[in-house]
Design a protein around this motif. Structure first.
Motif, mmCIF file in Angstrom:
data_model
loop_
_atom_site.group_PDB
_atom_site.id
_atom_site.type_symbol
_atom_site.label_atom_id
_atom_site.label_comp_id
_atom_site.label_asym_id
_atom_site.label_seq_id
_atom_site.Cartn_x
_atom_site.Cartn_y
_atom_site.Cartn_z
ATOM 1 N N LEU A 112 12.566 -22.107 6.492
ATOM 2 C CA LEU A 112 13.605 -22.887 7.171
ATOM 3 C C LEU A 112 13.367 -23.050 8.664
ATOM 4 C CD1 LEU A 112 16.807 -21.410 5.470
ATOM 5 C CD2 LEU A 112 15.535 -23.474 4.854
ATOM 6 N N GLY A 113 12.587 -22.158 9.257
ATOM 7 C CA GLY A 113 12.334 -22.263 10.683
ATOM 8 C C GLY A 113 12.048 -20.916 11.306
ATOM 9 N N ARG A 114 11.949 -20.938 12.624
ATOM 10 C CA ARG A 114 11.619 -19.728 13.380
ATOM 11 C C ARG A 114 12.715 -19.485 14.412
ATOM 12 N NH1 ARG A 114 5.800 -18.045 15.585
ATOM 13 N NH2 ARG A 114 6.447 -16.298 16.860
ATOM 14 N N ILE A 115 13.059 -18.230 14.599
ATOM 15 C CA ILE A 115 14.046 -17.862 15.605
ATOM 16 C C ILE A 115 13.475 -16.753 16.473
ATOM 17 C CG2 ILE A 115 16.091 -18.535 14.290
ATOM 18 C CD1 ILE A 115 16.413 -15.619 13.458
ATOM 19 N N THR A 116 13.980 -16.683 17.679
ATOM 20 C CA THR A 116 13.625 -15.589 18.583
ATOM 21 C C THR A 116 14.921 -14.939 19.028
ATOM 22 O OG1 THR A 116 11.630 -16.705 19.331
ATOM 23 C CG2 THR A 116 12.486 -14.967 20.745
ATOM 24 N N SER A 117 14.992 -13.639 18.860
ATOM 25 C CA SER A 117 16.173 -12.881 19.255
ATOM 26 C C SER A 117 15.804 -11.994 20.427
ATOM 27 C CB SER A 117 16.659 -12.004 18.103
ATOM 28 O OG SER A 117 17.050 -12.797 17.017
ATOM 29 N N ASN A 118 16.738 -11.863 21.375
ATOM 30 C CA ASN A 118 16.473 -10.957 22.489
ATOM 31 C C ASN A 118 17.762 -10.311 22.959
ATOM 32 O OD1 ASN A 118 17.717 -12.808 24.279
ATOM 33 N ND2 ASN A 118 15.796 -13.889 24.513
ATOM 34 N N THR A 119 17.608 -9.126 23.504
ATOM 35 C CA THR A 119 18.716 -8.368 24.067
ATOM 36 C C THR A 119 18.174 -7.545 25.227
ATOM 37 O OG1 THR A 119 20.617 -6.963 23.515
ATOM 38 C CG2 THR A 119 18.497 -6.360 22.539
ATOM 39 N N ALA A 120 19.055 -7.016 26.021
ATOM 40 C CA ALA A 120 18.637 -6.255 27.204
ATOM 41 C C ALA A 120 17.972 -4.945 26.805
ATOM 42 C CB ALA A 120 19.838 -5.973 28.092
ATOM 43 N N ALA A 121 16.752 -4.746 27.282
ATOM 44 C CA ALA A 121 16.035 -3.494 27.044
ATOM 45 C C ALA A 121 16.367 -2.468 28.128
ATOM 46 C CB ALA A 121 14.532 -3.732 26.992
ATOM 47 N N THR A 122 16.895 -2.965 29.239
ATOM 48 C CA THR A 122 17.294 -2.081 30.335
ATOM 49 C C THR A 122 18.659 -2.519 30.846
ATOM 50 O OG1 THR A 122 16.217 -3.440 32.010
ATOM 51 C CG2 THR A 122 14.918 -1.638 31.086
ATOM 52 N N ILE A 123 19.374 -1.581 31.411
ATOM 53 C CA ILE A 123 20.627 -1.863 32.107
ATOM 54 C C ILE A 123 20.404 -1.355 33.531
ATOM 55 C CG2 ILE A 123 23.102 -1.432 32.254
ATOM 56 C CD1 ILE A 123 22.439 -2.842 29.686
ATOM 57 N N GLY A 124 20.216 -2.278 34.441
ATOM 58 C CA GLY A 124 19.866 -1.876 35.799
ATOM 59 C C GLY A 124 18.516 -1.172 35.780
ATOM 60 N N ILE A 125 18.484 0.051 36.266
ATOM 61 C CA ILE A 125 17.239 0.815 36.284
ATOM 62 C C ILE A 125 17.096 1.722 35.060
ATOM 63 C CG2 ILE A 125 17.080 0.805 38.797
ATOM 64 C CD1 ILE A 125 18.119 3.737 38.728
ATOM 65 N N PHE A 126 18.081 1.691 34.170
ATOM 66 C CA PHE A 126 18.079 2.587 33.019
ATOM 67 C C PHE A 126 17.539 1.893 31.778
ATOM 68 C CE2 PHE A 126 21.712 3.936 35.679
ATOM 69 C CZ PHE A 126 21.224 5.184 36.050
ATOM 70 N N ALA A 127 16.540 2.490 31.149
ATOM 71 C CA ALA A 127 15.989 1.970 29.899
ATOM 72 C C ALA A 127 16.918 2.340 28.750
ATOM 73 C CB ALA A 127 14.603 2.545 29.653
ATOM 74 N N ARG A 128 17.150 1.384 27.872
ATOM 75 C CA ARG A 128 17.960 1.641 26.683
ATOM 76 C C ARG A 128 17.075 2.205 25.588
ATOM 77 N NH1 ARG A 128 20.725 -3.272 24.706
ATOM 78 N NH2 ARG A 128 22.070 -1.793 23.663
ATOM 79 N N SER A 129 17.666 2.881 24.645
ATOM 80 C CA SER A 129 16.941 3.437 23.512
ATOM 81 C C SER A 129 16.220 2.323 22.757
ATOM 82 C CB SER A 129 17.924 4.147 22.573
ATOM 83 O OG SER A 129 17.385 4.300 21.287
ATOM 84 N N ARG A 130 14.930 2.522 22.480
ATOM 85 C CA ARG A 130 14.157 1.511 21.747
ATOM 86 C C ARG A 130 14.778 1.230 20.380
ATOM 87 N NH1 ARG A 130 9.772 -1.465 21.473
ATOM 88 N NH2 ARG A 130 8.585 -1.643 19.555
ATOM 89 N N ASP A 131 15.248 2.280 19.704
ATOM 90 C CA ASP A 131 15.875 2.102 18.391
ATOM 91 C C ASP A 131 17.139 1.248 18.490
ATOM 92 O OD1 ASP A 131 13.880 3.625 17.206
ATOM 93 O OD2 ASP A 131 15.083 5.456 17.171
#
Length: 110
Positions: free
Chosen positions: A48-67
């Motif tokens: 049906l097609g291709r999609i790209t999803s994204n979300t913030a990997a960091t909040i300011g200088i803090f890295a979010r959990s990869r999981d």
């Protein structure tokens, strides 16, 4: 070290810990029906097609959990695939900096 500086460090560390595990993306009803398969498993499915999803990997200088970030990207992809009328997603590559692409298929009644 002053008491105020120590308090700021402890508060910042606690905030980073809490933020790293939070997910902000809810799975919509249409996304709940979407499954994730591998390329060999979608041979008889309709692309049906291709999609790209994204979300913030960091909040300011803090890295979010990869999981946590990965789970949000999956939820976003499933929600978008449901909006497209798909029932299956297949990752096209790894997640990089909170972004990942997926192919969307309809495998049930293609």
């Amino acid at each position: 070290m002053s008491g105020a500086r120590l308090f700021t460090l402890v508060l910042g560390g606690a905030l980073a810990f809490l933020i790293s595990g939070c997910t902000w993306v809810e799975l919509k009803p249409q996304g709940e029906k979407i499954r994730m398969l591998t390329p060999p498993e979608v041979g008889r499915c309709k692309f049906l097609g291709r999609i790209t999803s994204n979300t913030a990997a960091t909040i300011g200088i803090f890295a979010r959990s990869r999981d946590t970030v990965q789970e949000e990207v999956y939820r976003l992809a499933r929600n978008n695939a449901g909006d497209m009328g798909g029932d299956t997603i297949v990752p096209t590559g790894p997640m990089i900096d909170g972004e990942q692409s997926f192919n969307v298929y309809r495998c049930i009644n293609p």
